[in-house]
Design an enzyme around this catalytic site. Structure first.
Site, PDB file in Angstrom:
ATOM      1  N   ARG A 165      88.190  57.343 101.881  1.00 48.08           N
ATOM      2  CA  ARG A 165      87.600  56.548 102.966  1.00 48.08           C
ATOM      3  C   ARG A 165      86.090  56.795 103.113  1.00 48.08           C
ATOM      4  NH1 ARG A 165      92.175  54.796 102.433  1.00 48.08           N
ATOM      5  NH2 ARG A 165      93.614  54.243 104.105  1.00 48.08           N
ATOM      6  N   SER A 214      94.942  52.733 110.783  1.00 47.27           N
ATOM      7  CA  SER A 214      94.981  54.184 111.006  1.00 47.27           C
ATOM      8  C   SER A 214      93.775  54.607 111.840  1.00 47.27           C
ATOM      9  CB  SER A 214      94.919  54.935 109.681  1.00 47.27           C
ATOM     10  OG  SER A 214      96.032  54.603 108.873  1.00 47.27           O
ATOM     11  N   GLU A 284      89.062  57.812 111.477  1.00 48.39           N
ATOM     12  CA  GLU A 284      88.798  56.843 110.396  1.00 48.39           C
ATOM     13  C   GLU A 284      88.142  55.612 111.007  1.00 48.39           C
ATOM     14  OE1 GLU A 284      91.889  55.545 107.463  1.00 48.39           O
ATOM     15  OE2 GLU A 284      91.316  53.526 108.104  1.00 48.39           O
TER      16      GLU A 284
HETATM   17  N1  EPU Z   1     104.878  60.047 109.470  1.00 51.20           N
HETATM   18  C1  EPU Z   1     105.508  60.697 110.499  1.00 51.20           C
HETATM   19  N2  EPU Z   1     105.427  60.156 111.758  1.00 51.20           N
HETATM   20  C2  EPU Z   1     104.759  59.008 112.017  1.00 51.20           C
HETATM   21  C3  EPU Z   1     104.107  58.361 110.957  1.00 51.20           C
HETATM   22  C4  EPU Z   1     104.174  58.887 109.683  1.00 51.20           C
HETATM   23  O1  EPU Z   1     106.113  61.740 110.306  1.00 51.20           O
HETATM   24  O2  EPU Z   1     104.738  58.585 113.178  1.00 51.20           O
HETATM   25  C5  EPU Z   1     104.962  60.590 108.098  1.00 51.20           C
HETATM   26  C6  EPU Z   1     105.715  59.645 107.190  1.00 51.20           C
HETATM   27  O3  EPU Z   1     107.086  59.853 107.241  1.00 51.20           O
HETATM   28  C7  EPU Z   1     105.141  59.959 105.830  1.00 51.20           C
HETATM   29  C8  EPU Z   1     103.736  60.430 106.126  1.00 51.20           C
HETATM   30  O4  EPU Z   1     103.676  60.679 107.535  1.00 51.20           O
HETATM   31  O5  EPU Z   1     105.851  61.019 105.240  1.00 51.20           O
HETATM   32  C9  EPU Z   1     102.669  59.434 105.723  1.00 51.20           C
HETATM   33  O6  EPU Z   1     102.826  58.222 106.419  1.00 51.20           O
HETATM   34  P1  EPU Z   1     102.579  56.799 105.738  1.00 51.20           P
HETATM   35  O7  EPU Z   1     103.280  56.721 104.438  1.00 51.20           O
HETATM   36  O8  EPU Z   1     102.874  55.765 106.768  1.00 51.20           O
HETATM   37  O9  EPU Z   1     101.063  56.759 105.354  1.00 51.20           O
HETATM   38  P2  EPU Z   1      99.787  57.235 106.107  1.00 51.20           P
HETATM   39  O10 EPU Z   1      99.268  58.415 105.396  1.00 51.20           O
HETATM   40  O11 EPU Z   1     100.007  57.385 107.569  1.00 51.20           O
HETATM   41  C10 EPU Z   1      98.086  55.833 104.696  1.00 51.20           C
HETATM   42  C11 EPU Z   1      96.825  55.085 105.039  1.00 51.20           C
HETATM   43  C12 EPU Z   1      97.179  53.673 105.479  1.00 51.20           C
HETATM   44  C13 EPU Z   1      97.949  52.972 104.381  1.00 51.20           C
HETATM   45  C14 EPU Z   1      99.228  53.782 104.112  1.00 51.20           C
HETATM   46  C15 EPU Z   1     100.079  53.192 103.011  1.00 51.20           C
HETATM   47  C16 EPU Z   1      95.311  56.772 105.919  1.00 51.20           C
HETATM   48  C17 EPU Z   1      94.660  57.346 107.121  1.00 51.20           C
HETATM   49  N3  EPU Z   1      96.135  55.753 106.133  1.00 51.20           N
HETATM   50  O12 EPU Z   1      98.812  55.983 105.913  1.00 51.20           O
HETATM   51  O13 EPU Z   1      95.945  52.979 105.662  1.00 51.20           O
HETATM   52  O14 EPU Z   1      98.303  51.660 104.776  1.00 51.20           O
HETATM   53  O15 EPU Z   1      98.843  55.114 103.716  1.00 51.20           O
HETATM   54  O16 EPU Z   1      99.441  53.308 101.793  1.00 51.20           O
HETATM   55  O17 EPU Z   1      95.047  57.249 104.824  1.00 51.20           O
HETATM   56  C18 EPU Z   1      94.313  52.372 107.268  1.00 51.20           C
HETATM   57  O18 EPU Z   1      93.538  53.069 106.617  1.00 51.20           O
HETATM   58  O19 EPU Z   1      93.951  51.752 108.293  1.00 51.20           O
HETATM   59  C19 EPU Z   1      95.695  52.291 106.843  1.00 51.20           C
HETATM   60  C20 EPU Z   1      96.614  51.637 107.548  1.00 51.20           C
END
Ligand code: EPU
Length: 287
Positions: A165, A214, A284
């Site tokens: 990012r 995010s 972010e």
């Molecule tokens: N999780 C929890 N509780 C929650 C949410 C998530 O325990 O309430 C756990 C999930 O089970 C999973 C882990 O956290 O094991 C990661 O969650 P997720 O796969 O939803 O991905 P993320 O890391 O939260 C990132 C990007 C998103 C992108 C997704 C999918 C960042 C900050 N965010 O989210 O990007 O869509 O991966 O690739 O890196 C954005 O940047 O605005 C965005 C939406």
């Protein structure tokens, strides 16, 4: 002047959060000539300015912005594909999703990760938008930008460093256009990867409510969503803002949220995660 300038335009109309007070000036520029003229006017008059893309990663304060918001109009939204070189050229105001779909239509792979990403190409470059594992920077061959008061600058891929990012593209330049690479791909496979990414988003992210995506960056090797859930803040509310029940790293606007409501929740999250884990969460979302 190719474009229009509005006064006291509410920025809540131009952010996916539907939050934000008025901008003193809101200029939609339709040509490079107009962009140069307007940005030079701002510099001469000492008016602070920033470029707004599709407003999808932005929290504008309730007081608004006491300067000029510059929006690149249709004149910067072209998207084309060079069959011989296998290169896409996309303007800064082109929605990133249009590039993803054009790549699919041409049977070109490499952009599927960006499906459903709501921003513009310029905004995506600015923040190196992407999923957890892939990001737009890895496809970039070159970026053309405009440096106010100086002129056009062309950055080649080898001269840009891309991080999570973030990138080394200078903050004082306005992104205008980029060239993106692509690979040979089977259209069915491309479609399947897009559908998978989209259905995962639909299952895990609150896409129906206004948000900025995010809110915080993931700390190395961990996920903010998990940390916020563990400190028990999922579902917490302040005014019209709520930490999403579906994904804790989304703070949604339930209808009448103010920027201050979102900021209060952000501070609660930062304090709780710092206390429980000793981790300083970095936003972010841009302010
Ligand atoms: N999780 C929890 N509780 C929650 C949410 C998530 O325990 O309430 C756990 C999930 O089970 C999973 C882990 O956290 O094991 C990661 O969650 P997720 O796969 O939803 O991905 P993320 O890391 O939260 C990132 C990007 C998103 C992108 C997704 C999918 C960042 C900050 N965010 O989210 O990007 O869509 O991966 O690739 O890196 C954005 O940047 O605005 C965005 C939406």
């Amino acid at each position: 002047f190719e474009g229009e300038v509005l006064e006291n335009e509410p920025l809540s109309r131009h952010t996916t959060y539907r939050i934000g007070g008025p901008a003193r000036l809101y200029a939609r520029v339709e040509s490079l000539h107009a962009l140069i003229a307007f940005s030079e006017y701002c510099v001469e008059q000492g008016i602070p300015w920033f470029v707004l893309g599709r407003g999808s990663n932005l929290l504008v304060s309730d007081a608004g912005f006491p300067g000029a918001v510059i929006v690149l109009g249709q004149g910067f939204s072209s998207c084309s594909y060079d069959d011989a070189a296998h290169v896409f050229t996309a303007g800064a105001s082109c929605p990133l999703s249009r590039v993803v779909h054009m790549a699919y239509e041409r049977g070109r792979a490499g952009m599927e990760f960006a499906v459903g990403t709501p921003g513009s190409v310029g905004g995506a470059l600015r923040m190196n938008a992407g999923s957890r594992h892939e990001y737009i920077g890895s496809r970039v061959l070159s970026v053309t930008s405009y440096r106010p008061g100086e002129g056009l600058v062309r950055h080649r891929a080898a001269d840009i460093e891309w991080g999570y990012r973030e990138s080394t593209l200078p903050n004082d330049e306005i992104m205008l256009e980029c060239e993106l690479s692509s690979f040979d791909g089977d259209p069915e496979m491309i479609r399947a990867r897009m559908d998978n990414a989209m259905s995962l988003r639909r299952k895990t992210q609150p896409l129906a409510a206004p948000s900025c995506g995010s809110v915080f960056k993931n700390p190395k090797g961990d996920s903010v969503g998990r940390l916020i859930e563990n400190v028990g803040l999922k579902g917490a509310r302040c005014g019209g803002a709520q930490i999403s029940d579906l994904h804790a790293n989304f703070i949604v606007n339930c209808g009448d949220a103010r920027a201050d409501d979102v900021l209060t929740l952000m501070h609660r999250v930062q304090d709780a995660v710092a206390e429980a884990y000793g981790i300083e969460l970095e936003p972010e979302v841009r302010f």
